[in-house]
Write a protein that holds these residues in place. Structure first.
Motif, PDB file in Angstrom:
ATOM      1  N   GLU A 387       0.824  -1.204   0.000  1.00 12.36           N
ATOM      2  CA  GLU A 387       0.000   0.000   0.000  1.00 12.36           C
ATOM      3  C   GLU A 387       0.861   1.258   0.000  1.00 12.36           C
ATOM      4  O   GLU A 387       0.566   2.243  -0.687  1.00 12.36           O
ATOM      5  CB  GLU A 387      -0.928  -0.009   1.213  1.00 12.36           C
ATOM      6  CG  GLU A 387      -2.026  -1.046   1.134  1.00 12.36           C
ATOM      7  CD  GLU A 387      -2.774  -1.192   2.442  1.00 12.36           C
ATOM      8  OE1 GLU A 387      -3.936  -0.756   2.506  1.00 12.36           O
ATOM      9  OE2 GLU A 387      -2.192  -1.723   3.411  1.00 12.36           O
ATOM     10  N   SER A 388       1.923   1.230   0.796  1.00  5.49           N
ATOM     11  CA  SER A 388       2.799   2.384   0.885  1.00  5.49           C
ATOM     12  C   SER A 388       3.392   2.724  -0.477  1.00  5.49           C
ATOM     13  O   SER A 388       3.380   3.880  -0.905  1.00  5.49           O
ATOM     14  CB  SER A 388       3.913   2.104   1.903  1.00  5.49           C
ATOM     15  OG  SER A 388       4.804   3.184   1.987  1.00  5.49           O
ATOM     16  N   GLU A 389       3.903   1.708  -1.177  1.00  2.71           N
ATOM     17  CA  GLU A 389       4.496   1.967  -2.487  1.00  2.71           C
ATOM     18  C   GLU A 389       3.445   2.478  -3.466  1.00  2.71           C
ATOM     19  O   GLU A 389       3.711   3.391  -4.260  1.00  2.71           O
ATOM     20  CB  GLU A 389       5.154   0.707  -3.037  1.00  2.71           C
ATOM     21  CG  GLU A 389       5.894   0.954  -4.347  1.00  2.71           C
ATOM     22  CD  GLU A 389       6.704  -0.237  -4.808  1.00  2.71           C
ATOM     23  OE1 GLU A 389       7.779  -0.022  -5.402  1.00  2.71           O
ATOM     24  OE2 GLU A 389       6.268  -1.384  -4.575  1.00  2.71           O
ATOM     25  N   GLU A 390       2.244   1.920  -3.428  1.00  8.36           N
ATOM     26  CA  GLU A 390       1.178   2.398  -4.304  1.00  8.36           C
ATOM     27  C   GLU A 390       0.876   3.869  -4.050  1.00  8.36           C
ATOM     28  O   GLU A 390       0.655   4.650  -4.983  1.00  8.36           O
ATOM     29  CB  GLU A 390      -0.083   1.562  -4.087  1.00  8.36           C
ATOM     30  CG  GLU A 390       0.034   0.114  -4.536  1.00  8.36           C
ATOM     31  CD  GLU A 390      -1.104  -0.737  -4.009  1.00  8.36           C
ATOM     32  OE1 GLU A 390      -2.245  -0.235  -3.966  1.00  8.36           O
ATOM     33  OE2 GLU A 390      -0.856  -1.899  -3.630  1.00  8.36           O
ATOM     34  N   SER A 391       0.869   4.269  -2.780  1.00  9.63           N
ATOM     35  CA  SER A 391       0.532   5.657  -2.446  1.00  9.63           C
ATOM     36  C   SER A 391       1.583   6.623  -2.974  1.00  9.63           C
ATOM     37  O   SER A 391       1.254   7.749  -3.370  1.00  9.63           O
ATOM     38  CB  SER A 391       0.368   5.827  -0.934  1.00  9.63           C
ATOM     39  OG  SER A 391       1.616   5.738  -0.262  1.00  9.63           O
ATOM     40  N   PHE A 392       2.850   6.221  -3.004  1.00  3.04           N
ATOM     41  CA  PHE A 392       3.898   7.095  -3.517  1.00  3.04           C
ATOM     42  C   PHE A 392       3.668   7.444  -4.981  1.00  3.04           C
ATOM     43  O   PHE A 392       4.010   8.539  -5.440  1.00  3.04           O
ATOM     44  CB  PHE A 392       5.272   6.445  -3.363  1.00  3.04           C
ATOM     45  CG  PHE A 392       5.710   6.268  -1.938  1.00  3.04           C
ATOM     46  CD1 PHE A 392       5.568   7.294  -1.019  1.00  3.04           C
ATOM     47  CD2 PHE A 392       6.265   5.073  -1.513  1.00  3.04           C
ATOM     48  CE1 PHE A 392       5.973   7.131   0.299  1.00  3.04           C
ATOM     49  CE2 PHE A 392       6.672   4.903  -0.199  1.00  3.04           C
ATOM     50  CZ  PHE A 392       6.526   5.933   0.703  1.00  3.04           C
ATOM     51  N   TYR A 393       3.071   6.517  -5.730  1.00  2.00           N
ATOM     52  CA  TYR A 393       2.820   6.748  -7.149  1.00  2.00           C
ATOM     53  C   TYR A 393       1.458   7.375  -7.428  1.00  2.00           C
ATOM     54  O   TYR A 393       1.316   8.166  -8.360  1.00  2.00           O
ATOM     55  CB  TYR A 393       2.923   5.428  -7.916  1.00  2.00           C
ATOM     56  CG  TYR A 393       4.332   4.943  -8.123  1.00  2.00           C
ATOM     57  CD1 TYR A 393       5.245   5.700  -8.839  1.00  2.00           C
ATOM     58  CD2 TYR A 393       4.757   3.722  -7.596  1.00  2.00           C
ATOM     59  CE1 TYR A 393       6.548   5.261  -9.045  1.00  2.00           C
ATOM     60  CE2 TYR A 393       6.056   3.271  -7.794  1.00  2.00           C
ATOM     61  CZ  TYR A 393       6.948   4.045  -8.524  1.00  2.00           C
ATOM     62  OH  TYR A 393       8.233   3.612  -8.718  1.00  2.00           O
ATOM     63  N   ALA A 394       0.452   7.022  -6.638  1.00  2.00           N
ATOM     64  CA  ALA A 394      -0.922   7.400  -6.982  1.00  2.00           C
ATOM     65  C   ALA A 394      -1.425   8.638  -6.266  1.00  2.00           C
ATOM     66  O   ALA A 394      -2.355   9.294  -6.752  1.00  2.00           O
ATOM     67  CB  ALA A 394      -1.866   6.232  -6.678  1.00  2.00           C
ATOM     68  N   LEU A 395      -0.833   8.992  -5.112  1.00  2.00           N
ATOM     69  CA  LEU A 395      -1.409  10.030  -4.260  1.00  2.00           C
ATOM     70  C   LEU A 395      -0.403  11.137  -3.983  1.00  2.00           C
ATOM     71  O   LEU A 395       0.806  10.964  -4.174  1.00  2.00           O
ATOM     72  CB  LEU A 395      -1.877   9.404  -2.940  1.00  2.00           C
ATOM     73  CG  LEU A 395      -2.851   8.234  -3.065  1.00  2.00           C
ATOM     74  CD1 LEU A 395      -3.120   7.617  -1.706  1.00  2.00           C
ATOM     75  CD2 LEU A 395      -4.146   8.655  -3.740  1.00  2.00           C
ATOM     76  N   SER A 396      -0.911  12.260  -3.512  1.00  2.00           N
ATOM     77  CA  SER A 396      -0.053  13.400  -3.197  1.00  2.00           C
ATOM     78  C   SER A 396       0.782  13.110  -1.954  1.00  2.00           C
ATOM     79  O   SER A 396       0.486  12.196  -1.178  1.00  2.00           O
ATOM     80  CB  SER A 396      -0.904  14.653  -2.985  1.00  2.00           C
ATOM     81  OG  SER A 396      -1.774  14.491  -1.880  1.00  2.00           O
ATOM     82  N   PRO A 397       1.849  13.901  -1.726  1.00  2.00           N
ATOM     83  CA  PRO A 397       2.776  13.602  -0.623  1.00  2.00           C
ATOM     84  C   PRO A 397       2.163  13.588   0.774  1.00  2.00           C
ATOM     85  O   PRO A 397       2.788  13.047   1.690  1.00  2.00           O
ATOM     86  CB  PRO A 397       3.822  14.718  -0.765  1.00  2.00           C
ATOM     87  CG  PRO A 397       3.871  15.000  -2.228  1.00  2.00           C
ATOM     88  CD  PRO A 397       2.420  14.898  -2.661  1.00  2.00           C
ATOM     89  N   SER A 398       0.964  14.137   0.964  1.00  4.23           N
ATOM     90  CA  SER A 398       0.345  14.031   2.293  1.00  4.23           C
ATOM     91  C   SER A 398       0.120  12.575   2.690  1.00  4.23           C
ATOM     92  O   SER A 398       0.028  12.250   3.873  1.00  4.23           O
ATOM     93  CB  SER A 398      -0.980  14.800   2.338  1.00  4.23           C
ATOM     94  OG  SER A 398      -1.924  14.236   1.447  1.00  4.23           O
ATOM     95  N   SER A 399       0.048  11.693   1.701  1.00  6.05           N
ATOM     96  CA  SER A 399      -0.131  10.270   1.997  1.00  6.05           C
ATOM     97  C   SER A 399       1.108   9.666   2.649  1.00  6.05           C
ATOM     98  O   SER A 399       1.022   8.626   3.316  1.00  6.05           O
ATOM     99  CB  SER A 399      -0.457   9.497   0.715  1.00  6.05           C
ATOM    100  OG  SER A 399       0.639   9.530  -0.190  1.00  6.05           O
ATOM    101  N   HIS A 400       2.264  10.311   2.479  1.00  8.57           N
ATOM    102  CA  HIS A 400       3.497   9.780   3.060  1.00  8.57           C
ATOM    103  C   HIS A 400       3.402   9.691   4.584  1.00  8.57           C
ATOM    104  O   HIS A 400       4.064   8.853   5.197  1.00  8.57           O
ATOM    105  CB  HIS A 400       4.687  10.658   2.692  1.00  8.57           C
ATOM    106  CG  HIS A 400       4.913  10.767   1.211  1.00  8.57           C
ATOM    107  ND1 HIS A 400       5.946  11.506   0.680  1.00  8.57           N
ATOM    108  CD2 HIS A 400       4.253  10.237   0.146  1.00  8.57           C
ATOM    109  CE1 HIS A 400       5.908  11.437  -0.651  1.00  8.57           C
ATOM    110  NE2 HIS A 400       4.886  10.668  -0.990  1.00  8.57           N
TER     111      HIS A 400
END
Length: 771
Positions: A387-400
């Motif tokens: 999920e973490s890796e997916e968020s780096f590609y799909a979502l804005s940096p607030s997801s970090h």
């Protein structure tokens, strides 16, 4: 008719504002806490699913520019100031570690006025443990505002009352994994004291002080590091999307989402039960009872929103035919991030896959990454790696920030003996899953987080804790690790799991991460030790396990494990001369669950067979990607009995292909931590055109590709604060590229080996296939 269910909470005409903030997840006592934990006496037999209303009248002479209120609760709260809703479902499920508690920081200055102000808090105390929440054993509120000229502190001067209109819904109750209960709201019991208190005199009693800040059972207070939820507003469901079947209204939602149901009645007799649930509750519950809501009507016109979020593709409203609805609606809420990433290509299958993977990911993000948003809402750490890796590609940096919270909690819950476990935060289930733990501290966990974020504090924090866990493993004389059974020797769903191979490979990937971090932190002695262990393990693995063109442990009797061969490739243990034989394994063996298939696809791209990787991707995921009912991806290859572990229909581990599309088809991956440099190495065999945007912390990386005949044309935007390391598959001529930067042709390039370094700017590149 179906399972019994019911609804939520009356709505006033309130404006909802969600205050975004990001903090650090560590104890914060920079300002001395002066407030006290307050609560009320509750019967010993009545401490589950309790709602309490707190109210304080405050006179304000001058409204400050900023008034930061620190608010801590067990378990959730809704904050109102002068009748306006300021925070919708505040609080983070308890458990930065086994002892402590999170607090929110909210600027309430915009809601204050000169003169009399009413601060009201509705508190929902879960009162039970779960897989995602560590119950303190006591309902409590802490409110601490210390500003220039204004101090508001929770103490015995606050008034308090029990909100009796909230009750426990009828059976079936939500399963033991969920700390939340299914709510029943009885509108007949509503009075001015029980909801959105507007006058101090309406509260029935004074609060009792139960502890000081920092005292048990809540202990140290840790600042919430993720934003308040994003509120998409209340939306009405169009009549064309509502189908009546007897006493049931089936209401179509635009997609699977986290939402709170809303109903408005033109008229109704008192005492009628209305059930609010989803298609997940009735049909796709992951083989266990999940959340719903119930509502008991008062006489006449009324409106209600249930505060307990649920998810699904359809909202079901079960009500007698003599109830007349004004409208049925929902409020979508979710993690506060943007859908910043983009991907589109000429193959519609991969476009659908990407869209479903992003939707699946988003519905599994809230207090933590979840395996599924219905049956468990649990932080299984192997799921979070993907999920973490997916968020780096799909979502804005607030997801970090959610990725950071995941890692901080994982290590925050480390046991004294060094072992790690999941899901956390939880004390009712804490089994060590060695493979998932190694994935977390390894190349795809901690190191991948660092590559995408450049957060050096995290690797400094994680390194000794990771090493403490790795030191629990025993080595054989030949350099291989002994299988550590932990408390659940899982490995993956499905059959034909060669656990000995898998655990040695995951351990190697963990060593690889530790070695890279040791280099970053300048630990030269550790580098040597780790490099030696890696070399011995790699040599032994190939010597002991490689036989007759495949890897197999001596005690294993099942069919050849495709997962293990994938990890052998992505880890670097398998050298290129073995790729031809491993390719045969991938052609004939299909045992991995959706959780592990991501690594198979990645391995095939690394091996230089992207077309075959795409073919396998389609073969394995066709059923769920092309299912027109679901906007999300399943836990297993099918639904229910055809799936794994109960067969949930929203499981983010199945979206690992999203990372493959960005990282290997488009070929964009961080090369140096924090995207100081990144790789652009596309593999578009069989793909005619492709567009992608990666929202890196250095700025948006944008790549457009046209693939016609023997000519490959690329347009690449490189942010000014980073560099791209550009390369192409070996069948393309890298010596005769036509390159322009910001519209100007270039003949001289900076090369490192087979890569060309591209500075910030807009690049146009043309390459031809070799003759």
């Amino acid at each position: 008719m179906m399972k019994s269910i019911r609804p939520f909470r009356l709505i006033q005409n309130l404006s909802v504002v969600f205050l975004f903030f990001i903090g650090f997840t560590h104890p914060a006592f920079a300002q001395e806490w002066k407030a006290k934990w307050i609560s009320m006496d509750l019967p010993e037999t009545d401490k589950i699913n309790v709602w309490i209303g707190f109210v304080k009248e405050v006179n304000v002479k001058n409204v400050p520019k900023s008034a930061l209120a620190k608010i801590a609760v067990d378990s959730k709260y809704w904050l109102y100031i002068n009748g306006k809703l300021v925070v919708f479902e505040g609080g983070v499920k308890r458990g930065p570690n086994i002892n402590d508690t999170y607090y929110d920081e909210v600027n309430i200055a915009p809601y204050l006025k000169t003169g009399k102000n009413i601060i009201a808090v509705d508190l929902w105390y879960f009162g039970k443990q779960g897989f995602s929440h560590h119950d303190s054993g006591k309902a409590g509120l802490l409110f601490d505002l210390q500003s220039n000229g204004l101090t508001i502190l929770s103490d015995e001067t606050w008034n308090v009352n029990r909100i009796l209109s909230y009750k426990m819904a009828d059976k079936p109750h939500a399963n033991f994994r969920l700390p939340e209960s299914s709510l029943l709201f009885d509108a007949r019991e509503v009075d001015k004291r029980s909801m959105h208190i507007n006058d101090e005199s309406q509260a029935s009693q004074h609060a009792i002080v139960v502890a000081k800040a920092g005292d048990a059972p809540w202990n140290k207070l840790v600042k919430r590091s993720i934003p308040q939820w994003k509120d998409f507003g209340i939306k009405k469901i169009h009549k064309k999307d509502i189908i009546r079947d007897g006493d049931t209204l089936k209401c179509k939602l635009p997609y699977n989402m986290q939402f709170t149901p809303v109903i408005a009645l033109k008229k109704a007799p008192a005492g009628q039960k209305i059930t609010l649930a989803t298609d997940n509750f009735y049909h796709y519950d992951g083989d266990d009872d999940i959340i719903r809501a119930e509502y008991i009507t008062k006489e006449g016109k009324q409106q209600y929103e249930s505060p307990g979020w649920m998810n699904g593709h359809y909202m079901y409203v079960v009500a007698s035919n003599d109830i007349e609805f004004d409208f049925i609606g929902y409020r979508e809420t979710g993690y506060n991030t943007e859908f910043a990433g983009e991907f589109h290509c000429s193959d519609e299958f991969f476009n659908k896959l990407w869209q479903k993977a992003r939707r699946t990911l988003y519905v599994t993000m809230r207090d933590n990454y979840m395996d599924c948003p219905d049956r468990e809402r649990s932080l299984w750490t192997g799921d979070a790696v993907l999920e973490s890796e997916e968020s780096f590609y799909a979502l804005s940096p607030s997801s970090h920030e959610l990725s950071k919270k995941w890692l901080l909690e994982m290590f925050g819950w480390q046991r004294e003996d060094g072992s790690l476990h999941s899901p956390i935060p939880s004390v009712i289930w804490g089994r060590e899953l060695p493979g998932q733990i190694l994935a977390t501290i390894g190349h795809y966990g901690v190191w991948n987080y660092y590559l995408h974020t450049g957060d050096k504090e995290m690797i400094e924090f994680a390194y000794p804790k990771s090493q403490k866990y790795l030191d629990l493993w025993e080595f054989q004389d030949n350099g291989l690790v002994k299988v550590r059974k932990g408390e659940w020797n899982w490995g993956d769903w499905g059959e034909n799991r060669d656990i000995t191979l898998l655990y040695n490979l995951w351990y190697y990937l963990a060593l690889k991460s530790q070695h890279a971090i040791a280099i970053e932190l300048g630990y030269s002695k550790d580098q040597e030790i780790l490099a030696s262990k890696m070399a011995k393990l790699k040599a032994a693995f190939n010597q002991v396990f490689w036989k007759d063109g495949q890897y197999r442990s001596t005690e294993y009797e099942g069919l050849t494990d495709d997962r293990a061969h994938a990890l052998a490739v992505v880890s670097g243990i398998a050298e290129p001369e073995k790729y031809a034989e491993i390719e045969k394994v991938f052609e004939t063996q299909h045992h991995a669950s959706p959780y592990m298939e991501k690594y198979v696809f990645e391995a095939m791209y690394i091996m230089g067979i992207p077309a075959k990787a795409n073919q396998r991707h389609k073969q394995r995921f066709e059923k769920m990607v092309n299912n027109n009912y679901f906007s999300t991806l399943f836990e297993g290859w099918g639904i229910g009995k055809e799936g794994f572990g109960g067969g949930t229909v929203n499981h983010a581990w199945s979206g690992g292909g999203l990372s493959i599309l960005h990282g290997y088809m488009a070929g964009i991956r961080p090369y140096k931590p924090g995207y100081d440099e990144f790789i652009v190495s596309p593999n578009v065999e069989g793909i005619k055109n492709l567009h992608t945007l990666v929202p890196s912390i250095k700025g948006n990386i944008i790549l457009d590709i046209r693939n016609t005949n023997n000519l490959l044309s690329l347009k690449l935007h490189v942010p000014n604060s980073t560099k791209a390391r550009f390369s192409l598959p070996k069948e393309y001529d890298m010596d005769n590229l036509v390159i322009k930067r910001n519209g100007k042709s270039l003949k001289d390039f900076v090369k490192e080996g087979k890569e060309i370094l591209l500075e910030g700017g807009k690049w146009s590149i043309q390459a031809k296939k070799k003759n």
